[in-house]
Write an enzyme that holds these catalytic residues in place. Structure first.
Site, PDB file in Angstrom:
ATOM      1  N   GLU A   1      39.423  54.600  41.726  1.00 32.70           N
ATOM      2  CA  GLU A   1      40.371  53.491  41.640  1.00 32.70           C
ATOM      3  C   GLU A   1      40.672  53.233  40.159  1.00 32.70           C
ATOM      4  OE1 GLU A   1      40.969  49.047  43.528  1.00 32.70           O
ATOM      5  OE2 GLU A   1      38.968  49.626  42.862  1.00 32.70           O
TER       6      GLU A   1
ATOM      7  N   SER B   1      35.226  45.484  43.006  1.00 32.60           N
ATOM      8  CA  SER B   1      35.150  46.936  43.098  1.00 32.60           C
ATOM      9  C   SER B   1      34.166  47.348  44.190  1.00 32.60           C
ATOM     10  CB  SER B   1      34.716  47.531  41.763  1.00 32.60           C
ATOM     11  OG  SER B   1      33.368  47.199  41.483  1.00 32.60           O
TER      12      SER B   1
ATOM     13  N   CYS C   1      44.412  45.155  44.321  1.00 33.04           N
ATOM     14  CA  CYS C   1      43.680  45.979  45.281  1.00 33.04           C
ATOM     15  C   CYS C   1      44.613  46.559  46.333  1.00 33.04           C
ATOM     16  CB  CYS C   1      42.552  45.188  45.935  1.00 33.04           C
ATOM     17  SG  CYS C   1      43.115  43.848  47.007  1.00 33.04           S
TER      18      CYS C   1
ATOM     19  N   GLU D   1      34.986  35.349  34.649  1.00 35.54           N
ATOM     20  CA  GLU D   1      34.913  34.683  33.349  1.00 35.54           C
ATOM     21  C   GLU D   1      36.112  35.013  32.471  1.00 35.54           C
ATOM     22  OE1 GLU D   1      32.366  38.469  32.955  1.00 35.54           O
ATOM     23  OE2 GLU D   1      33.041  37.063  34.510  1.00 35.54           O
ATOM     24  N   ARG D   2      36.912  36.002  32.860  1.00 36.08           N
ATOM     25  CA  ARG D   2      38.098  36.353  32.075  1.00 36.08           C
ATOM     26  C   ARG D   2      39.267  35.418  32.349  1.00 36.08           C
ATOM     27  NH1 ARG D   2      38.049  42.890  33.269  1.00 36.08           N
ATOM     28  NH2 ARG D   2      36.199  43.417  32.041  1.00 36.08           N
TER      29      ARG D   2
ATOM     30  N   LYS E   1      32.597  31.093  42.083  1.00 37.55           N
ATOM     31  CA  LYS E   1      32.399  31.713  40.775  1.00 37.55           C
ATOM     32  C   LYS E   1      33.606  32.592  40.467  1.00 37.55           C
ATOM     33  CE  LYS E   1      30.970  35.376  39.013  1.00 37.55           C
ATOM     34  NZ  LYS E   1      31.862  35.411  37.811  1.00 37.55           N
TER      35      LYS E   1
END
Length: 494
Positions: free
Chosen positions: A376, A224, A279, A174-175, A171
């Site tokens: 963050e 995240s 990250c 979606e961006r 998965k």
């Protein structure tokens, strides 16, 4: 409007819900992507389960050959993949190409799967008894990945899982959906049977349905920290094996004996590359002692010189953020820190034109209780803290709840060795700002940067996607040959 569909069982599959896909450099919608709901999740897991039944029996030699073929196809389509990344993520093309190369290195590691899955054998552990072990695949594995590396982070997962004999449901965010579909096509061209690799597009609802699906044996996640914690808890409660990599606040400690020009060059690239949406980005510089003022001067000069523009422009060094919401959130952190007393040395918030652009920002005089340090930011913001000694810098790094990556800049081997042995962080660079391990090692942090026991790719990835069987065997003597009668006591070696 172009519609981006799932790829399930080797064929495109539509859906009942959809979300827009934007070009971050213009802010314009360029496509829509379908979102998986329960029916599509069931279809993807079902296709993977059916494919797994036969794929697990495929020889290691054939699996390796498919990985070799995929490796060649990824190299051949490197520019096409990079253009898709740039169009949907916004990062500059050179950065996108680098992402594809680093992901391809994990495929190269997976090409050696016959060596990685060699078991152990002990002859005559007891009289007439032998013992051996081997590793078997788990079944259907799921990967849920973030927007910031549409190709590399998925490639941390599915080549190792598939080479180990599992089937996989990916998965993507979606961006940034398009690159995953192209990788699925390359798998098919490489000879991977339909259903072994599936792409399920979707949002948080899709992810939740996937991580709790009874047909999924293992879940890999990168994102995240709050979401990583949720994924770990939900998947573990559902009885699944899970590795969930969370957020980061990566420090670069600069000692007075460091080459300050080298340190400033390296930290600038690590802080502002990909608009800070990594990250492993350096988001905190810890200037020790007399290094502070000259380092900040150098950092400011380099930040102001960065060329910000569309990722497809060869002259651009830094592209936009992923969305308008991200730009507003990052700008808010900068404003809040300035109001709290930090010095805004470089302010990149006023870039003209369309798109989700935010220039490099540099904050000095930041304290550990400011949100700009605690959270963050995931944007082109570098905050500078000052420490009197190396011990103070180590204590500062260790007090931070994150433990993903860190770096030290120094000309002292003794100081570097003390640092790397003292910090509570999973990945450490010495005069290297982004210490991402090579594919034949494993990637992962400590503390709130990792939930689960194993890191991704490399040897730990192989262990995560397999489980061991240990066999103890005795073959009876032929009929008529006397054999010792078994006793009732617990068996021991003899």
């Amino acid at each position: 409007m172009r519609s981006i569909q799932h790829r399930i069982g080797g064929v495109p599959v539509g859906g009942s819900a959809a979300a827009p896909v934007h070009d971050p450099a213009t802010g314009q919608q360029t496509a829509e992507v379908v979102l998986g709901r329960r029916a599509e999740v069931d279809a993807a897991v079902g296709a993977a389960a059916r494919a797994f039944a036969s794929w697990r029996e495929v020889s290691l030699t054939r699996r390796a050959r498919i990985m070799f073929a995929l490796r060649d196809l990824l190299a051949r389509h490197e520019d096409e993949l990079a253009r898709l990344i740039t169009a949907e993520h916004g990062k500059v093309l050179d950065d996108a190409r680098g992402e594809v190369v680093r992901g391809r290195e994990v495929v190269e590691f997976a090409c050696g799967i016959p060596q990685m899955l060699k078991g152990e054998y002990s002859d005559q552990v007891s009289s007439g008894v032998d013992a051996f072990s081997f590793r078997e695949p788990l079944g259907v594995c799921a990967g849920i990945v973030p927007f910031n590396f549409p190709v590399m982070v998925p490639l941390w997962m599915h080549p190792v899982a598939i080479a180990c004999g599992n089937a996989f449901v990916l998965k993507p965010s979606e961006r940034v959906p398009s690159a995953s579909n192209l990788v699925a096509e390359l798998y098919a061209e490489a000879g991977l049977p339909d259903g072994v690799f599936n792409v399920l597009h979707g949002d948080a609802e899709t992810a939740d349905a996937l991580i709790t699906h009874p047909g999924v044996a293992a879940v890999s996640f990168v994102g995240s920290t709050p979401v990583a914690r949720h994924v770990h808890e939900a998947a573990s409660t559902a009885g699944k094996r899970v590795q969930a990599l969370g957020g980061a606040k990566n420090h670069a400690v600069v000692l007075p004996d460091a080459d300050l020009d080298l340190a400033a060059d390296q930290i600038t690239a690590a802080a502002y590359g990909s608009a800070g949406q990594r990250c492993m980005a350096i988001s905190v510089a810890v200037a020790v002692g007399d290094a502070a003022d000259p380092l900040i001067e150098r950092l400011a000069d380099r930040a102001r010189a960065i060329k910000v523009g569309p990722g497809g422009d060869p002259s651009s060094e830094m592209g936009p953020l992923i969305s308008e919401a991200a730009r507003e959130r990052v700008s808010g952190h900068v404003e809040e820190a300035a109001r709290a007393g930090a010095t805004l040395v470089v302010d990149g918030r006023d870039l003209p034109g369309p798109g989700f652009f935010l220039g490099p920002c540099l904050l000095d005089g930041v304290s550990t209780d400011m949100p700009a340090y605690e959270q963050e930011i995931f944007g082109p913001v570098l905050v500078v803290l000052r420490a009197g000694t190396l011990d103070e810098a180590i204590a500062l790094v260790n007090a931070n709840p994150y433990g993903n990556g860190t770096a030290i800049f120094t000309s002292s081997g003794a100081a570097a060795r003390r640092y790397q042995r003292s910090v509570h962080v999973g990945m450490i660079g010495v005069n290297v700002p982004i210490p991402v391990p090579m594919a034949f090692y494993s990637f992962g942090g400590w503390k709130a940067s990792l939930f689960g026991d194993t890191h991704v790719h490399g040897p730990e990835g192989v262990r995560f996607y397999t489980r061991q069987k240990a066999v103890t065997s005795r073959w009876p003597e032929p009929a008529g040959v006397a054999a010792e009668a078994p006793g009732m006591a617990f068996p021991t070696a003899g």
